[in-house]
Design a protein around this motif. Sequence first.
Motif, PDB file in Angstrom:
ATOM      1  N   GLU A 444     -23.654  35.603  -7.053  1.00  0.00           N
ATOM      2  CA  GLU A 444     -24.094  34.216  -6.974  1.00  0.00           C
ATOM      3  C   GLU A 444     -23.496  33.388  -8.124  1.00  0.00           C
ATOM      4  O   GLU A 444     -23.046  32.263  -7.927  1.00  0.00           O
ATOM      5  CB  GLU A 444     -25.623  34.211  -7.073  1.00  0.00           C
ATOM      6  CG  GLU A 444     -26.293  33.034  -6.469  1.00  0.00           C
ATOM      7  CD  GLU A 444     -27.803  33.209  -6.510  1.00  0.00           C
ATOM      8  OE1 GLU A 444     -28.447  32.882  -5.524  1.00  0.00           O
ATOM      9  OE2 GLU A 444     -28.344  33.692  -7.535  1.00  0.00           O
ATOM     10  N   CYS A 580     -27.652  33.972 -13.271  1.00  0.00           N
ATOM     11  CA  CYS A 580     -27.318  33.346 -11.998  1.00  0.00           C
ATOM     12  C   CYS A 580     -27.645  31.852 -12.102  1.00  0.00           C
ATOM     13  O   CYS A 580     -28.261  31.427 -13.065  1.00  0.00           O
ATOM     14  CB  CYS A 580     -28.091  34.032 -10.861  1.00  0.00           C
ATOM     15  SG  CYS A 580     -29.758  33.403 -10.607  1.00  0.00           S
ATOM     16  N   HIS A 582     -29.851  30.190 -11.017  1.00  0.00           N
ATOM     17  CA  HIS A 582     -31.290  29.922 -11.131  1.00  0.00           C
ATOM     18  C   HIS A 582     -31.856  30.413 -12.445  1.00  0.00           C
ATOM     19  O   HIS A 582     -33.059  30.368 -12.668  1.00  0.00           O
ATOM     20  CB  HIS A 582     -32.029  30.563  -9.962  1.00  0.00           C
ATOM     21  CG  HIS A 582     -31.410  30.237  -8.642  1.00  0.00           C
ATOM     22  ND1 HIS A 582     -30.506  31.085  -8.032  1.00  0.00           N
ATOM     23  CD2 HIS A 582     -31.506  29.145  -7.871  1.00  0.00           C
ATOM     24  CE1 HIS A 582     -30.087  30.516  -6.903  1.00  0.00           C
ATOM     25  NE2 HIS A 582     -30.679  29.342  -6.795  1.00  0.00           N
ATOM     26  N   ARG A 584     -31.771  33.540 -13.656  1.00  0.00           N
ATOM     27  CA  ARG A 584     -32.163  34.952 -13.772  1.00  0.00           C
ATOM     28  C   ARG A 584     -31.003  35.735 -14.381  1.00  0.00           C
ATOM     29  O   ARG A 584     -29.847  35.406 -14.181  1.00  0.00           O
ATOM     30  CB  ARG A 584     -32.512  35.517 -12.388  1.00  0.00           C
ATOM     31  CG  ARG A 584     -33.826  34.978 -11.836  1.00  0.00           C
ATOM     32  CD  ARG A 584     -34.371  35.850 -10.714  1.00  0.00           C
ATOM     33  NE  ARG A 584     -33.512  35.933  -9.543  1.00  0.00           N
ATOM     34  CZ  ARG A 584     -32.786  36.997  -9.210  1.00  0.00           C
ATOM     35  NH1 ARG A 584     -32.821  38.097  -9.955  1.00  0.00           N
ATOM     36  NH2 ARG A 584     -32.034  36.982  -8.134  1.00  0.00           N
TER      37      ARG A 584
HETATM   38 ZN    ZN Z   1     -30.221  33.142  -8.294  1.00  0.00          ZN
END
Ligand code: ZN
Length: 603
Positions: A444, A580, A582, A584
């Motif tokens: 990602e 990533c 987001h 994480r």
């Molecule tokens: Zn993610």
Amino acid sequence: MNKIQVMSEDLANKIAAGEVVEKCMNVVKELVENSIDAGSSEVKIELLDSGVREIKIIDNGIGMTRDDAVVAFQRHATSKLKTLDDLFHIDSLGFRGEALPSIAAVSHTTLQTSDGEEGTIVEIDGGKIVDVSSADIRKGTTITVRDLFYNTPVRLKYLKNLYTELANITDYVNKMALSYPNIRFILKNNEKTLLNTDGSGRLLKVINDIYGLDVTKKMVEINGGNEDYSLSGFISYPELMKSTKNSITVLVNGRVIKNNDIIRMITDSYHTYMPHDKYPIAVLLLDVDPILIDVNIHPTKMDIKFSKMNTLRELICDVISKSLSKLTLIPEASRTTRIENGVTSITNSYQKLYDNNEFDVTKKDEEFKEFEKMSLNLEVKIEEDNNYEVCDTDDGYDYDTVIDTSNDENRIKEMYPVGLVHGTYVVAENEDGMFLIDQHAANERINYEYYLKEMSNPKPNVMDLLIPINIELPSNEYIILKNNSNILTDLGFSLEEFGLNTFLIRAVPIWLPKGNEENAIKHIFEIITTHESFDLSKFVDKVAATVACKASIKANDFITLDDMRVLLSRLRKCKNPFTCPHGRPTIITYSKYDLEKMFKRSM
Ligand code: ZN
Ligand code: ZN
């Protein structure tokens, strides 16, 4: 006597308004700030039952003469309300004098003080002086406030539970210790030491005294400035993320302030390094010409408006993101849990804080000394490490060329895949240790950086569709999209109106995931129609993250060793290979040292 009666009435009003003393924290705050104003180099705060039973503040400041000590409990008598400008000079904490009579009105208070020539004890009950006597001449002031609110039971009821009271006080004293590294602060509750700084003036040492060594090791010093602002302090590695903004301390010209704009600037600087609802630990020291700030003061809080917000935002984002971009941010599996526990016990879990039995202050000092020694060695070692060979693997995929490798400085060493665990985590190794890579998160990140770059290309590469896609929409969404159709054409979509509430799409940008164009387009439409105020860079970011997620290998997709090699080598080329989009983590590690320790090969 009359005078005191009148005063008490006045006080009662003030207390009813809840302005000065509504929480034990406010009492501690007023008294501690008095101590600082008195030039103390050491301030001891001793609480019984979070301060509800007793608050004792012992300082070594200039003390008071007997006359001053008696007058201190009369309203306005000692008021040294200053101009707003004064508030921003370090030698003054601003408006005092109102507080002492207010506190004395709702408690049993004893003031013991000496200016070094005479010593005085003043006893006050519910606002009335009941005794004045002589005391020893140790220079400084000790104020003991017992049974706070004993005569205003309503207020007592409003006190939150003991854990919360203590957490508030600890939070405040921590922030004062960070503001005044030159002053020694000692905080005790029911004889247990919660904080003990050494007044040596080193900010990192105070951070260590508050958060412990595991956190200290993951703090980075920052420095920067522009014409208007100068910025310094410490920020944490993203892995120390917290769920509240409590651990962000902002000082402007030496004073703690609360300002949500600055907190947002800080968290924005960590964009994709941590989830959007998390906060780092940070101590930010801003110096600014008082002309550029507008102070808005309430007795219990302090907020500031800045002119030149944009240059401030640029400075903060620039300094923080540059610092982050220089770091290797692979969390160590064996430390992560320890850090989380450690930090939680100080700021989040009130109960743990209250019952804290294990706090060993001398141990903290020793650990820090070790750490200082080690970090000197570490700096030398890091320089050596930078010389490792950059090994390039050949993978003829087109989007590798798109990922920015211009500075050619990989942020992680090459890792060699060993296998796959649970169809989700790639196991890899190199001479430093063992690594676990989340295959979805890693993929990602790679895709996200690729899409971001492609989407910001002013001349998008476009691909005609063999079969045009038509998408029918509810009429309200159709109207929003029609109004924003330029965004889509700029990105490379070719869009035609096609009958009622329907678009016909003939061409799409080349980055759109193949084989699943229709769904991807629907997602992008959704992002446009659900965002009220439209911000292009946020939109692009969101689309890149969404499309990247859809286009990436999932958990339980079994990939071969060759796939893993490609994945890892692409990940290394990312600007930020560690998280990533987001926030994480993509990689965690067991260092060689940790492995040896766990298997008792090294003790
Ligand atoms: Zn993610
Ligand atoms: Zn995802």
